[in-house]
Design a protein around this motif. Structure first.
Motif, PDB file in Angstrom:
ATOM      1  N   ASP A  99       2.741  36.141  34.199  1.00 39.41           N
ATOM      2  CA  ASP A  99       2.453  34.845  33.560  1.00 39.41           C
ATOM      3  C   ASP A  99       3.733  34.035  33.388  1.00 39.41           C
ATOM      4  OD1 ASP A  99      -0.245  35.338  33.411  1.00 39.41           O
ATOM      5  OD2 ASP A  99      -0.166  36.124  31.369  1.00 39.41           O
ATOM      6  N   TRP A 100       4.806  34.715  32.966  1.00 39.27           N
ATOM      7  CA  TRP A 100       6.088  34.030  32.788  1.00 39.27           C
ATOM      8  C   TRP A 100       6.549  33.439  34.120  1.00 39.27           C
ATOM      9  CZ3 TRP A 100      10.983  34.366  34.789  1.00 39.27           C
ATOM     10  CH2 TRP A 100      11.996  33.733  34.070  1.00 39.27           C
ATOM     11  N   GLN A 101       6.479  34.236  35.178  1.00 38.59           N
ATOM     12  CA  GLN A 101       6.897  33.779  36.506  1.00 38.59           C
ATOM     13  C   GLN A 101       6.056  32.588  36.955  1.00 38.59           C
ATOM     14  OE1 GLN A 101       6.106  36.503  39.747  1.00 38.59           O
ATOM     15  NE2 GLN A 101       7.903  35.803  40.872  1.00 38.59           N
ATOM     16  N   ARG A 102       4.758  32.667  36.729  1.00 38.54           N
ATOM     17  CA  ARG A 102       3.853  31.585  37.126  1.00 38.54           C
ATOM     18  C   ARG A 102       4.237  30.280  36.412  1.00 38.54           C
ATOM     19  NH1 ARG A 102      -0.384  33.740  35.374  1.00 38.54           N
ATOM     20  NH2 ARG A 102      -0.623  35.130  37.161  1.00 38.54           N
ATOM     21  N   ASN A 103       4.561  30.380  35.140  1.00 40.78           N
ATOM     22  CA  ASN A 103       4.930  29.197  34.368  1.00 40.78           C
ATOM     23  C   ASN A 103       6.259  28.607  34.832  1.00 40.78           C
ATOM     24  OD1 ASN A 103       2.665  29.178  32.665  1.00 40.78           O
ATOM     25  ND2 ASN A 103       3.578  30.694  31.310  1.00 40.78           N
ATOM     26  N   ILE A 104       7.207  29.484  35.161  1.00 37.64           N
ATOM     27  CA  ILE A 104       8.498  29.007  35.669  1.00 37.64           C
ATOM     28  C   ILE A 104       8.323  28.297  37.004  1.00 37.64           C
ATOM     29  CG2 ILE A 104      10.659  29.819  36.726  1.00 37.64           C
ATOM     30  CD1 ILE A 104      10.978  29.590  33.772  1.00 37.64           C
ATOM     31  N   LEU A 105       7.575  28.905  37.895  1.00 37.23           N
ATOM     32  CA  LEU A 105       7.402  28.348  39.238  1.00 37.23           C
ATOM     33  C   LEU A 105       6.599  27.045  39.219  1.00 37.23           C
ATOM     34  CD1 LEU A 105       6.720  31.575  41.347  1.00 37.23           C
ATOM     35  CD2 LEU A 105       8.876  30.336  41.061  1.00 37.23           C
ATOM     36  N   ALA A 106       5.817  26.843  38.154  1.00 37.72           N
ATOM     37  CA  ALA A 106       4.976  25.640  38.072  1.00 37.72           C
ATOM     38  C   ALA A 106       5.750  24.406  37.616  1.00 37.72           C
ATOM     39  CB  ALA A 106       3.797  25.893  37.135  1.00 37.72           C
ATOM     40  N   VAL A 107       6.964  24.585  37.116  1.00 39.48           N
ATOM     41  CA  VAL A 107       7.751  23.451  36.605  1.00 39.48           C
ATOM     42  C   VAL A 107       8.111  22.510  37.748  1.00 39.48           C
ATOM     43  CG1 VAL A 107       9.943  22.774  35.545  1.00 39.48           C
ATOM     44  CG2 VAL A 107       8.668  24.740  34.651  1.00 39.48           C
ATOM     45  N   GLN A 108       7.878  21.217  37.531  1.00 37.14           N
ATOM     46  CA  GLN A 108       8.181  20.188  38.519  1.00 37.14           C
ATOM     47  C   GLN A 108       9.387  19.352  38.074  1.00 37.14           C
ATOM     48  OE1 GLN A 108       6.387  20.003  41.490  1.00 37.14           O
ATOM     49  NE2 GLN A 108       5.520  21.922  40.665  1.00 37.14           N
ATOM     50  N   LYS A 109       9.932  18.610  39.007  1.00 35.82           N
ATOM     51  CA  LYS A 109      11.099  17.775  38.715  1.00 35.82           C
ATOM     52  C   LYS A 109      10.813  16.802  37.567  1.00 35.82           C
ATOM     53  CE  LYS A 109      14.511  14.774  40.952  1.00 35.82           C
ATOM     54  NZ  LYS A 109      15.007  14.235  42.243  1.00 35.82           N
ATOM     55  N   GLU A 110       9.632  16.226  37.565  1.00 28.86           N
ATOM     56  CA  GLU A 110       9.268  15.271  36.516  1.00 28.86           C
ATOM     57  C   GLU A 110       9.262  15.922  35.134  1.00 28.86           C
ATOM     58  OE1 GLU A 110       7.604  15.788  39.324  1.00 28.86           O
ATOM     59  OE2 GLU A 110       8.244  13.969  40.375  1.00 28.86           O
ATOM     60  N   ASP A 111       8.880  17.198  35.075  1.00 25.29           N
ATOM     61  CA  ASP A 111       8.891  17.924  33.797  1.00 25.29           C
ATOM     62  C   ASP A 111      10.309  18.056  33.261  1.00 25.29           C
ATOM     63  OD1 ASP A 111       6.127  18.357  34.139  1.00 25.29           O
ATOM     64  OD2 ASP A 111       6.515  20.166  35.311  1.00 25.29           O
ATOM     65  N   ILE A 112      11.245  18.336  34.156  1.00 29.48           N
ATOM     66  CA  ILE A 112      12.647  18.505  33.764  1.00 29.48           C
ATOM     67  C   ILE A 112      13.222  17.177  33.277  1.00 29.48           C
ATOM     68  CG2 ILE A 112      14.949  19.162  34.574  1.00 29.48           C
ATOM     69  CD1 ILE A 112      13.469  20.929  36.682  1.00 29.48           C
TER      70      ILE A 112
END
Length: 419
Positions: free
Chosen positions: A387-400
């Motif tokens: 779940d942690w990995q899935r959440n990390i990989l889902a982050v997009q540039k716009e989120d940052i």
């Protein structure tokens, strides 16, 4: 799996054949209260040094040796509003011992000797042990200023949290707090701790959970009146920047900037915040490293760290004191650059890969796994690696970019060097 031994006393068991050792921890948890920091620091050292069964440090060390080289120690940590005394014992898995000697019962007994049977006479800790450990901590406190980078980090945190001493001040307290401590009032504090602190036991390794639970049930713990929870923290933003400068004789100035990032561990944007910090200054691929340190050669080191419990980003840099204003401007330019989206998707993907690998490495260490489980317990969550990995990989540039726009400079601590 979790078992409640009494109200406020819990046992977490993680049976696995993955490791050659069994690791057992005991965490004593209470609200962080600055007036008790020195007491808890001394108490942790006393518990580690000896007890009523092993009355000297040498006797205790011999017992660890008999336990086939078991390792043991105590320390103190703070997570947000909580202050924890941690006892850690690691010992070989029975499958790797001569005749497969079952040493788990012996190890649990050793831990309970440390926790419940201190070296006490007439309601006071052993005077010699107390005096030695108190002096050791005072020596450590007096030596902090010798490590200029650490000293600056400590002062930066104090400055950022300002009046919130429970979160901002050094966890060992101040030297002045030790003056009134003695072997009697520390024993009184120990008694209060054993009766009132929440206690979390954790064990990981190759064992039978039913057998472990039966051993722990031989020890009676009274119900606790309070259950201590890790509370979200929101920094009170100010329009003005809290700034302080100290001058010492050193060749390299230490510049620390404290930023507020109002995202905590349970926010959906916490994963974007983790990656933002990596882009900003948390990795060798970061803006601070590549630009401030390498491109312009304005820092001997430059990095950032993000604390999701306190919503705090600390930027540390070592600089020539004459370059202070220039470096502050350049660091803030890197923040503005991220806020405007001036970073590549390729960098994000590279950082995601690094973060996932670091998380996988954590799974190879029983102590780190237990610590992560313990923190998750405090946070009131359970999150798998997947779940942690899935959440990390889902982050997009716009989120940052969105996260970066929430970052506000709140404090500047500068340890100015003079030759």
């Amino acid at each position: 799996m979790k078992e409640q031994l009494s109200h406020g006393v819990e046992l977490y068991m993680t049976p696995t054949k993955k490791f050659k050792t069994v690791t057992l921890t005991c965490n004593l948890i209470t609200e962080a209260n600055f007036k008790n920091f020195a007491k808890r620091a001394v108490l942790a050292e006393l518990l580690e040094t000896n007890n009523s069964k092993y009355k000297t440090q040498e006797e205790l060390a011999k017992q660890l040796s008999k336990m086939y080289g078991a390792s043991f120690g105590t320390n103190i940590v703070r997570y947000g509003n909580l202050h924890i005394i941690k006892i850690i014992l690691s010992f070989p898995n029975a499958n790797y011992l001569p005749n497969k000697y079952d040493n788990i019962n012996e190890a649990i007994e050793f831990l309970m000797d440390v926790l419940l049977r201190p070296n006490v006479k007439n309601k006071a800790f052993d005077n010699k042990t107390f005096t030695t450990q108190k002096q050791n901590i005072l020596k450590y406190l007096s030596s902090i200023s010798d490590d200029k980078q650490y000293y600056a980090a400590v002062k930066s945190k104090e400055l950022f949290f300002n009046e919130n001493v429970n979160r901002g001040r050094l966890i060992f307290g101040e030297s002045s707090q030790y003056k009134d401590l003695n072997e009697k009032n520390i024993f009184e504090y120990y008694t209060n701790t054993i009766l009132n602190d929440n206690i979390i036991f954790s064990i990981i390794g190759d064992f039978n959970p039913h057998d472990i639970l039966n051993v722990f049930k031989n020890y009676n713990f009274d119900d606790r009146n309070n259950i201590y929870k890790l509370l979200p923290y929101k920094h009170a933003l100010t329009d003005s920047i809290n700034e302080k400068t100290e001058t010492q004789e050193l060749s390299q100035g230490k510049l620390n900037l404290g930023y507020s990032l109002p995202i905590n561990y349970n926010d959906k944007n916490v994963y974007a915040a983790i990656i933002f910090n990596a882009v900003f200054g948390g990795t060798p691929q970061s803006k601070l490293f590549k630009i401030v340190r390498e491109k312009y050669s304005l820092a001997y080191y430059a990095s950032s760290s993000f604390n999701a419990i306190n919503g705090f980003i600390n930027v540390q840099s070592g600089i020539d004191s004459k370059d202070k204003s220039k470096v502050i401007s350049l660091i803030n330019e890197q923040l503005a650059s991220i806020q405007s989206g001036n970073f590549e998707t390729e960098l994000i993907n590279h950082i995601k890969h690094e973060l996932v690998n670091a998380r996988l490495n954590l799974l190879d260490s029983p102590r780190k796994m237990l610590e992560q489980q313990f923190v998750n317990n405090l946070l009131g969550r359970s999150i798998s690696f997947e779940d942690w990995q899935r959440n990390i990989l889902a982050v997009q540039k716009e989120d940052i970019i969105s996260v970066a726009k929430l970052v506000k400079l709140q404090s500047i601590f500068f340890l100015e060097g003079k030759k």
